[in-house]
Design an enzyme around this catalytic site. Structure first.
Site, mmCIF file in Angstrom:
data_model
loop_
_atom_site.group_PDB
_atom_site.id
_atom_site.type_symbol
_atom_site.label_atom_id
_atom_site.label_comp_id
_atom_site.label_asym_id
_atom_site.label_seq_id
_atom_site.Cartn_x
_atom_site.Cartn_y
_atom_site.Cartn_z
ATOM 1 N N CYS A 1 21.795 -87.918 11.443
ATOM 2 C CA CYS A 1 21.862 -87.764 9.983
ATOM 3 C C CYS A 1 23.187 -88.308 9.435
ATOM 4 O O CYS A 1 23.616 -87.941 8.349
ATOM 5 C CB CYS A 1 21.698 -86.307 9.579
ATOM 6 S SG CYS A 1 20.029 -85.702 9.814
ATOM 7 N N ARG B 1 16.706 -86.615 23.661
ATOM 8 C CA ARG B 1 16.765 -85.263 24.192
ATOM 9 C C ARG B 1 15.370 -84.663 24.233
ATOM 10 O O ARG B 1 14.548 -84.910 23.356
ATOM 11 C CB ARG B 1 17.679 -84.376 23.332
ATOM 12 C CG ARG B 1 19.155 -84.594 23.591
ATOM 13 C CD ARG B 1 20.018 -83.660 22.777
ATOM 14 N NE ARG B 1 19.902 -83.892 21.361
ATOM 15 C CZ ARG B 1 19.170 -83.189 20.530
ATOM 16 N NH1 ARG B 1 18.492 -82.141 20.965
ATOM 17 N NH2 ARG B 1 19.116 -83.485 19.262
ATOM 18 N N HIS C 1 28.389 -78.084 16.309
ATOM 19 C CA HIS C 1 27.876 -79.458 16.248
ATOM 20 C C HIS C 1 28.437 -80.137 14.993
ATOM 21 O O HIS C 1 27.730 -80.300 14.006
ATOM 22 C CB HIS C 1 26.339 -79.367 16.189
ATOM 23 C CG HIS C 1 25.634 -80.662 16.401
ATOM 24 N ND1 HIS C 1 24.341 -80.876 15.959
ATOM 25 C CD2 HIS C 1 26.007 -81.812 17.011
ATOM 26 C CE1 HIS C 1 23.964 -82.089 16.289
ATOM 27 N NE2 HIS C 1 24.944 -82.679 16.923
ATOM 28 N N ASP D 1 30.934 -85.478 16.761
ATOM 29 C CA ASP D 1 29.763 -84.716 17.211
ATOM 30 C C ASP D 1 30.045 -83.238 17.477
ATOM 31 O O ASP D 1 29.228 -82.399 17.133
ATOM 32 C CB ASP D 1 29.203 -85.357 18.483
ATOM 33 C CG ASP D 1 27.781 -84.913 18.800
ATOM 34 O OD1 ASP D 1 26.976 -84.772 17.862
ATOM 35 O OD2 ASP D 1 27.477 -84.705 19.986
ATOM 36 N N TYR E 1 19.197 -89.695 30.008
ATOM 37 C CA TYR E 1 19.565 -89.820 28.588
ATOM 38 C C TYR E 1 20.771 -88.928 28.242
ATOM 39 O O TYR E 1 20.837 -87.766 28.690
ATOM 40 C CB TYR E 1 18.366 -89.451 27.689
ATOM 41 C CG TYR E 1 18.796 -89.426 26.240
ATOM 42 C CD1 TYR E 1 18.977 -90.618 25.545
ATOM 43 C CD2 TYR E 1 19.101 -88.229 25.600
ATOM 44 C CE1 TYR E 1 19.447 -90.614 24.239
ATOM 45 C CE2 TYR E 1 19.559 -88.211 24.297
ATOM 46 C CZ TYR E 1 19.728 -89.401 23.622
ATOM 47 O OH TYR E 1 20.201 -89.397 22.346
ATOM 48 N N SER F 1 21.272 -84.088 14.323
ATOM 49 C CA SER F 1 21.367 -85.369 15.016
ATOM 50 C C SER F 1 20.777 -86.492 14.175
ATOM 51 O O SER F 1 19.738 -86.316 13.531
ATOM 52 C CB SER F 1 20.592 -85.274 16.329
ATOM 53 O OG SER F 1 20.991 -84.128 17.033
ATOM 54 N N ARG G 1 21.442 -96.291 21.372
ATOM 55 C CA ARG G 1 22.779 -95.721 21.213
ATOM 56 C C ARG G 1 23.871 -96.661 21.684
ATOM 57 O O ARG G 1 23.627 -97.549 22.504
ATOM 58 C CB ARG G 1 22.872 -94.436 22.068
ATOM 59 C CG ARG G 1 21.889 -93.345 21.687
ATOM 60 C CD ARG G 1 22.463 -92.510 20.602
ATOM 61 N NE ARG G 1 21.578 -91.431 20.175
ATOM 62 C CZ ARG G 1 22.026 -90.281 19.663
ATOM 63 N NH1 ARG G 1 23.310 -90.052 19.538
ATOM 64 N NH2 ARG G 1 21.176 -89.368 19.246
ATOM 65 N N LYS H 1 26.241 -81.944 25.069
ATOM 66 C CA LYS H 1 25.469 -80.862 24.445
ATOM 67 C C LYS H 1 25.383 -79.637 25.358
ATOM 68 O O LYS H 1 25.480 -78.501 24.902
ATOM 69 C CB LYS H 1 24.044 -81.328 24.136
ATOM 70 C CG LYS H 1 23.969 -82.573 23.299
ATOM 71 C CD LYS H 1 24.635 -82.373 21.979
ATOM 72 C CE LYS H 1 24.398 -83.585 21.092
ATOM 73 N NZ LYS H 1 25.051 -83.416 19.804
HETATM 74 C C1 OXD Z 1 22.534 -85.585 19.268
HETATM 75 C C2 OXD Z 1 23.592 -86.438 19.810
HETATM 76 O O1 OXD Z 1 21.366 -85.741 19.664
HETATM 77 O O2 OXD Z 1 24.719 -86.354 19.328
HETATM 78 O O3 OXD Z 1 22.836 -84.747 18.429
HETATM 79 O O4 OXD Z 1 23.321 -87.197 20.738
HETATM 80 MN MN MN Z 2 24.879 -84.571 18.052
#
Ligand code: OXD
Ligand code: MN
Length: 591
Positions: A254, A73, A230, A277, A201, A252, A374, A210
């Site tokens: 974590c 991002r 989130h 998410d 992306y 993100s 990912r 998002k």
């Molecule tokens: C983030 C995702 O960046 O879930 O938080 O992709």
């Molecule tokens: Mn996320």
């Protein structure tokens, strides 16, 4: 007579000038065709959009390599375009909607020449849910179209649902020429509209995620009286078979996905997955907080995912139920045609290509898989999918966890005294940055409720909105802060994390049931060690104490940093949060 939707699509096509416009139906057969096109006809640089992986070992799996500059991002290129800057707040980049549209119109003029414009009709949330939203995204790349089929409920029925309305959620996306200098992600909350160019992306291009489900939806939530967060959603089953539902916010990369699919190390406990998410939280008719996951897919970080850290994820990734599964920017084991990433196993395959397709051998300066590589996989493949996943009402939430990544200072788990204190605890949360966005890693920044990059309006008003929601809840969930990442003097994580996190979840569940007590500290209530099941863990007592240590001297810098953060919001910051700030300052002085 053309519908408002048809007119809108036509107008965008006039601007972007694709060779053709194709309306997707979201079927598997269609996804197979799009992948075929992505393997044979579409390219990014020299790479085809999709490459088939070993179908025996990884059924339905394909590899996608992104443009090398397009791997995460881009928060600095993401704008929230309210008519005035104050509504966007200091937490957002702001541009006036007229200026932003002018800029985007110029960049989008003819941007789809030679390409197909895919029209994606999709629902965020179950179609029968009172909380779901009907959406349309336009895109010019098969990777995005196929990813959206995994991440959302994509079906032509959405077109009927929209009918003659013009207030549907709109997204216009083009990869343009991938030029980072011409990359923007613009949000127009008043029009429920996202306009994104220059990136393929996930967080920049899958506009239901998002961009809509957090940035725009958080603003809708402010107007309509709900919260877009989130957060993961999970059910924790105890040995008696009772299931307690909780949500957890973490920045993100974590470990939200690992938490959502946690394999319990405590006998008799089981975790059921509802989302990894995003959670939409509404006040139910019973005065409790109810959560739905608007998505249907998991877009998780590959590195570190293994049979040891997240066995359920590997089962999911190898699942066959839903077509397809995508890997983006992982490495490739050439001999077996399998995806590979750091942490998958300890053996490094001999013959590896890195995430850009170049031969890779250790020792090397860069990782084989991109640190933010990912997978995109359907949640229906998950062996731990909750039976409530498709319940249009969602699940009632008993506890909310607000986490961060802190190697110092923050205890393993703390329970807030009440909702208002919980909002303060979430508002002051800091976290060390990760590879999920383009910026320096490991730098501490305030990331309230893990929403800093995703709150579509002034965060001071967001805190006020949380406080208001609390006042309307007859049975508010308890609020907790957690930190799995506290480190010892050698810089090693003290807490083992992953499946062992069930021990913390168990304590939280028992607190919501009033089964165990707690010890009051300046930060909130922490467990009596006797109530935390530590059987079979080998953590020396000194380190256990360190996990819960609150050192008033070290807190001086933290307090100053929180103050600086809060001050940015001026009059928008609720007075109640300042009150809690001064209470904390005093309580720490008393020790
Ligand atoms: C983030 C995702 O960046 O879930 O938080 O992709
Ligand atoms: Mn996320």
């Amino acid at each position: 007579m053309a519908t408002p939707l048809e007119k809108w699509v036509e107008e965008q096509a006039k601007l972007c000038q694709p060779d053709k416009v194709y309306w997707c139906d979201g079927s598997e057969e269609e996804a197979r065709r799009l992948i075929e096109i992505g393997m044979k006809k579409e390219k990014i640089g020299d790479n085809p959009i999709f490459q088939e992986l070993n179908q025996n070992l990884w059924p339905n799996a394909y590899l996608h390599r992104s443009h090398p500059t397009d791997v995460a991002r881009t928060e600095h290129l993401t704008f929230v375009c309210h008519p005035d800057k104050d509504t966007a707040g200091p937490n957002n980049n702001w541009m006036h909607p007229d200026e932003a549209k002018e800029k985007m119109r110029k960049l989008s003029n003819g941007c789809m020449k030679g390409r197909t414009m895919y029209v994606l009709p999709y629902m965020m949330g179950h179609p029968d849910s009172p909380y779901s939203k009907a959406c349309i995204q336009l895109t010019d790349v098969s990777y995005v179209a196929v990813s959206m089929r995994i991440m959302t409920r994509m079906t032509k029925k959405v077109i009927e649902k929209i009918g003659n309305r013009d207030d549907f959620v709109k997204g216009l996306h083009s990869v343009g020429d991938f030029d980072p200098n011409k990359r923007f992600i613009m949000h127009f909350p008043d029009e429920h509209f996202v306009w994104s160019i220059g990136s393929g992306y996930g967080g920049n291009a899958l506009l239901g995620k998002k961009c809509f489900s957090l940035r725009i939806a958080s603003y809708l939530g402010l107007q309509e009286g709900w919260l877009a967060e989130h957060m993961v959603i999970l059910g924790i089953e105890d040995p008696e078979g009772n299931i307690t539902y909780i949500t957890a916010a973490m920045p993100s990369a974590c470990g939200k996905t690992n938490l959502a699919m946690l394999q319990s190390t405590l006998p008799g406990y089981k975790v059921w997955t509802l989302g990894d998410d995003i959670a939409w939280l509404n006040i139910g008719p019973d005065g409790r907080l109810w959560a739905i996951n608007p998505e249907t897919g998991l877009f998780g970080v590959a590195p570190g995912t293994s049979l040891k850290t997240n066995p359920n994820m590997l089962i999911t990734l190898k699942g066959k139920k839903f077509y397809p599964t995508l890997f983006t920017n992982t490495a490739l084991n050439v001999d077996t045609n399998e995806p590979w990433w750091e942490g998958l196993d300890t053996n490094i395959p001999k013959n590896l290509l890195d995430w850009q397709g170049k031969p890779w051998q250790p020792p090397a300066e860069t990782k084989a898989a991109h640190p933010n590589s990912r997978f995109t996989v359907s949640i229906y493949n998950s062996p731990t999918l909750s039976k409530e996943f498709d319940n249009p009402k969602g699940v009632p939430i008993s506890a909310i966890i607000l986490g961060g990544r802190r190697t110092q200072l923050i205890p393993l788990v703390v329970e807030a005294f009440d909702w208002e204190h919980g909002v303060f605890s979430g508002a002051r949360t800091g976290s060390e940055t990760t590879a999920a966005a383009i910026h320096k890693e490991g730098v501490l920044r305030r990331d309230p409720m893990a929403m800093l990059p995703f709150c579509g309006y002034n965060m001071g008003d967001y805190f006020r909105h949380w406080l208001n929601i609390g006042k309307r809840l007859k049975h508010p969930p308890k609020i907790y802060t957690v930190n799995w990442f506290r480190s010892d003097d050698e810089g090693k994580f003290i807490w083992p994390g992953f499946g062992e996190n069930i021990r913390v979840l168990k304590w939280i569940v028992e607190r919501t049931q009033n089964k165990v007590g707690a010890r009051e500290t300046p930060l909130g209530n922490i467990p009596h060690l006797k109530d935390l099941n530590l059987d079979g863990l080998d953590i020396p007592e000194a380190k256990l104490n360190k996990l819960f240590e609150i050192n008033p001297n070290q807190w001086q810098n933290e307090l100053a940093d929180i103050k600086k953060f809060f001050e940015q919001f001026g009059q928008h910051l609720p007075e109640e949060l300042w009150q809690h700030y001064y209470n904390l300052e005093k309580a720490l002085q008393r020790g």
